[in-house]
Design a protein around this motif. Structure first.
Motif, PDB file in Angstrom:
ATOM      1  N   VAL A   8       0.859  -1.184   0.000  1.00 30.01           N
ATOM      2  CA  VAL A   8       0.000   0.000   0.000  1.00 30.01           C
ATOM      3  C   VAL A   8       0.895   1.233   0.000  1.00 30.01           C
ATOM      4  O   VAL A   8       1.780   1.362   0.853  1.00 30.01           O
ATOM      5  CB  VAL A   8      -0.932   0.033   1.225  1.00 30.01           C
ATOM      6  CG1 VAL A   8      -1.829   1.253   1.175  1.00 30.01           C
ATOM      7  CG2 VAL A   8      -1.761  -1.245   1.313  1.00 30.01           C
ATOM      8  N   GLU A   9       0.666   2.129  -0.949  1.00 30.92           N
ATOM      9  CA  GLU A   9       1.441   3.357  -1.041  1.00 30.92           C
ATOM     10  C   GLU A   9       0.551   4.552  -0.714  1.00 30.92           C
ATOM     11  O   GLU A   9      -0.640   4.533  -0.997  1.00 30.92           O
ATOM     12  CB  GLU A   9       2.000   3.530  -2.452  1.00 30.92           C
ATOM     13  CG  GLU A   9       2.931   2.415  -2.880  1.00 30.92           C
ATOM     14  CD  GLU A   9       3.296   2.506  -4.339  1.00 30.92           C
ATOM     15  OE1 GLU A   9       3.097   3.564  -4.968  1.00 30.92           O
ATOM     16  OE2 GLU A   9       3.785   1.491  -4.869  1.00 30.92           O
ATOM     17  N   GLY A  10       1.165   5.581  -0.114  1.00 35.38           N
ATOM     18  CA  GLY A  10       0.446   6.816   0.122  1.00 35.38           C
ATOM     19  C   GLY A  10      -0.029   7.027   1.547  1.00 35.38           C
ATOM     20  O   GLY A  10      -0.642   8.043   1.851  1.00 35.38           O
ATOM     21  N   VAL A  54      -7.136  -5.019  -3.371  1.00 30.22           N
ATOM     22  CA  VAL A  54      -6.500  -3.888  -4.055  1.00 30.22           C
ATOM     23  C   VAL A  54      -7.553  -2.848  -4.425  1.00 30.22           C
ATOM     24  O   VAL A  54      -7.371  -1.648  -4.204  1.00 30.22           O
ATOM     25  CB  VAL A  54      -5.724  -4.361  -5.301  1.00 30.22           C
ATOM     26  CG1 VAL A  54      -5.309  -3.184  -6.179  1.00 30.22           C
ATOM     27  CG2 VAL A  54      -4.504  -5.179  -4.883  1.00 30.22           C
ATOM     28  N   ARG A  55      -8.665  -3.297  -4.969  1.00 29.66           N
ATOM     29  CA  ARG A  55      -9.738  -2.378  -5.375  1.00 29.66           C
ATOM     30  C   ARG A  55     -10.274  -1.598  -4.171  1.00 29.66           C
ATOM     31  O   ARG A  55     -10.507  -0.391  -4.252  1.00 29.66           O
ATOM     32  CB  ARG A  55     -10.857  -3.151  -6.066  1.00 29.66           C
ATOM     33  CG  ARG A  55     -11.903  -2.277  -6.720  1.00 29.66           C
ATOM     34  CD  ARG A  55     -12.883  -3.052  -7.589  1.00 29.66           C
ATOM     35  NE  ARG A  55     -13.056  -4.451  -7.242  1.00 29.66           N
ATOM     36  CZ  ARG A  55     -12.625  -5.480  -7.997  1.00 29.66           C
ATOM     37  NH1 ARG A  55     -12.040  -5.258  -9.141  1.00 29.66           N
ATOM     38  NH2 ARG A  55     -12.815  -6.727  -7.612  1.00 29.66           N
ATOM     39  N   GLU A  58      -7.718   1.058  -3.231  1.00 31.56           N
ATOM     40  CA  GLU A  58      -7.702   2.128  -4.225  1.00 31.56           C
ATOM     41  C   GLU A  58      -8.967   2.977  -4.137  1.00 31.56           C
ATOM     42  O   GLU A  58      -8.904   4.200  -4.293  1.00 31.56           O
ATOM     43  CB  GLU A  58      -7.502   1.543  -5.619  1.00 31.56           C
ATOM     44  CG  GLU A  58      -6.079   1.003  -5.769  1.00 31.56           C
ATOM     45  CD  GLU A  58      -5.787   0.407  -7.130  1.00 31.56           C
ATOM     46  OE1 GLU A  58      -6.743   0.084  -7.887  1.00 31.56           O
ATOM     47  OE2 GLU A  58      -4.592   0.228  -7.424  1.00 31.56           O
ATOM     48  N   ASP A  59     -10.109   2.364  -3.846  1.00 35.26           N
ATOM     49  CA  ASP A  59     -11.338   3.117  -3.669  1.00 35.26           C
ATOM     50  C   ASP A  59     -11.251   4.054  -2.452  1.00 35.26           C
ATOM     51  O   ASP A  59     -11.928   5.072  -2.392  1.00 35.26           O
ATOM     52  CB  ASP A  59     -12.547   2.174  -3.505  1.00 35.26           C
ATOM     53  CG  ASP A  59     -12.955   1.510  -4.813  1.00 35.26           C
ATOM     54  OD1 ASP A  59     -12.457   1.925  -5.884  1.00 35.26           O
ATOM     55  OD2 ASP A  59     -13.773   0.574  -4.763  1.00 35.26           O
ATOM     56  N   TYR A  62      -5.833   5.213  -1.974  1.00 36.84           N
ATOM     57  CA  TYR A  62      -4.429   4.836  -1.900  1.00 36.84           C
ATOM     58  C   TYR A  62      -4.067   3.930  -3.065  1.00 36.84           C
ATOM     59  O   TYR A  62      -4.938   3.401  -3.745  1.00 36.84           O
ATOM     60  CB  TYR A  62      -4.138   4.128  -0.568  1.00 36.84           C
ATOM     61  CG  TYR A  62      -4.482   4.993   0.611  1.00 36.84           C
ATOM     62  CD1 TYR A  62      -3.557   5.860   1.166  1.00 36.84           C
ATOM     63  CD2 TYR A  62      -5.773   4.991   1.138  1.00 36.84           C
ATOM     64  CE1 TYR A  62      -3.891   6.693   2.221  1.00 36.84           C
ATOM     65  CE2 TYR A  62      -6.119   5.824   2.191  1.00 36.84           C
ATOM     66  CZ  TYR A  62      -5.174   6.668   2.724  1.00 36.84           C
ATOM     67  OH  TYR A  62      -5.519   7.498   3.754  1.00 36.84           O
ATOM     68  N   THR A  63      -2.787   3.732  -3.291  1.00 33.71           N
ATOM     69  CA  THR A  63      -2.313   2.844  -4.342  1.00 33.71           C
ATOM     70  C   THR A  63      -1.955   1.503  -3.713  1.00 33.71           C
ATOM     71  O   THR A  63      -1.313   1.467  -2.659  1.00 33.71           O
ATOM     72  CB  THR A  63      -1.062   3.445  -5.035  1.00 33.71           C
ATOM     73  OG1 THR A  63      -1.406   4.713  -5.565  1.00 33.71           O
ATOM     74  CG2 THR A  63      -0.574   2.550  -6.158  1.00 33.71           C
ATOM     75  N   ALA A  64      -2.373   0.413  -4.348  1.00 34.70           N
ATOM     76  CA  ALA A  64      -2.102  -0.917  -3.788  1.00 34.70           C
ATOM     77  C   ALA A  64      -1.705  -1.887  -4.886  1.00 34.70           C
ATOM     78  O   ALA A  64      -2.086  -1.725  -6.048  1.00 34.70           O
ATOM     79  CB  ALA A  64      -3.349  -1.435  -3.066  1.00 34.70           C
ATOM     80  N   HIS A  65      -0.911  -2.893  -4.477  1.00 32.25           N
ATOM     81  CA  HIS A  65      -0.471  -3.959  -5.375  1.00 32.25           C
ATOM     82  C   HIS A  65      -0.525  -5.267  -4.618  1.00 32.25           C
ATOM     83  O   HIS A  65      -0.082  -5.329  -3.464  1.00 32.25           O
ATOM     84  CB  HIS A  65       0.970  -3.720  -5.861  1.00 32.25           C
ATOM     85  CG  HIS A  65       1.176  -2.376  -6.457  1.00 32.25           C
ATOM     86  ND1 HIS A  65       0.801  -2.063  -7.745  1.00 32.25           N
ATOM     87  CD2 HIS A  65       1.716  -1.244  -5.939  1.00 32.25           C
ATOM     88  CE1 HIS A  65       1.107  -0.804  -7.988  1.00 32.25           C
ATOM     89  NE2 HIS A  65       1.661  -0.285  -6.907  1.00 32.25           N
TER      90      HIS A  65
END
Length: 66
Positions: A8-10, A54-55, A58-59, A62-65
């Motif tokens: 998780v980024e941000g 991830v969705r 992001e919702d 934040y950015t996730a992978h």
């Protein structure tokens, strides 16, 4: 039960950790979620699909992978 770890980024504060954790716990099949902003990851227990996790992150903004 499976544990899935996603990046998780941000995240920059405790509020960010809470927001991401709440988003993950809101996904069907998730039984628990632990978020570590300093490590930039979340560990999720349950049987939710990684793309659903991830969705959700992001919702929440934040950015996730997976």
């Amino acid at each position: 039960m499976t544990t899935t770890t996603i990046s998780v980024e941000g995240m920059s504060c405790e509020h960010c950790e809470r927001t991401v954790g709440e988003a993950l716990r809101g996904v069907d099949g998730v039984t628990d979620a632990s978020v570590d902003r300093e490590a930039g990851r979340a560990s999720v227990e349950g049987d939710a699909e990684p793309d659903e996790l991830v969705r959700a992150v992001e919702d929440a903004g934040y950015t996730a992978h997976a």
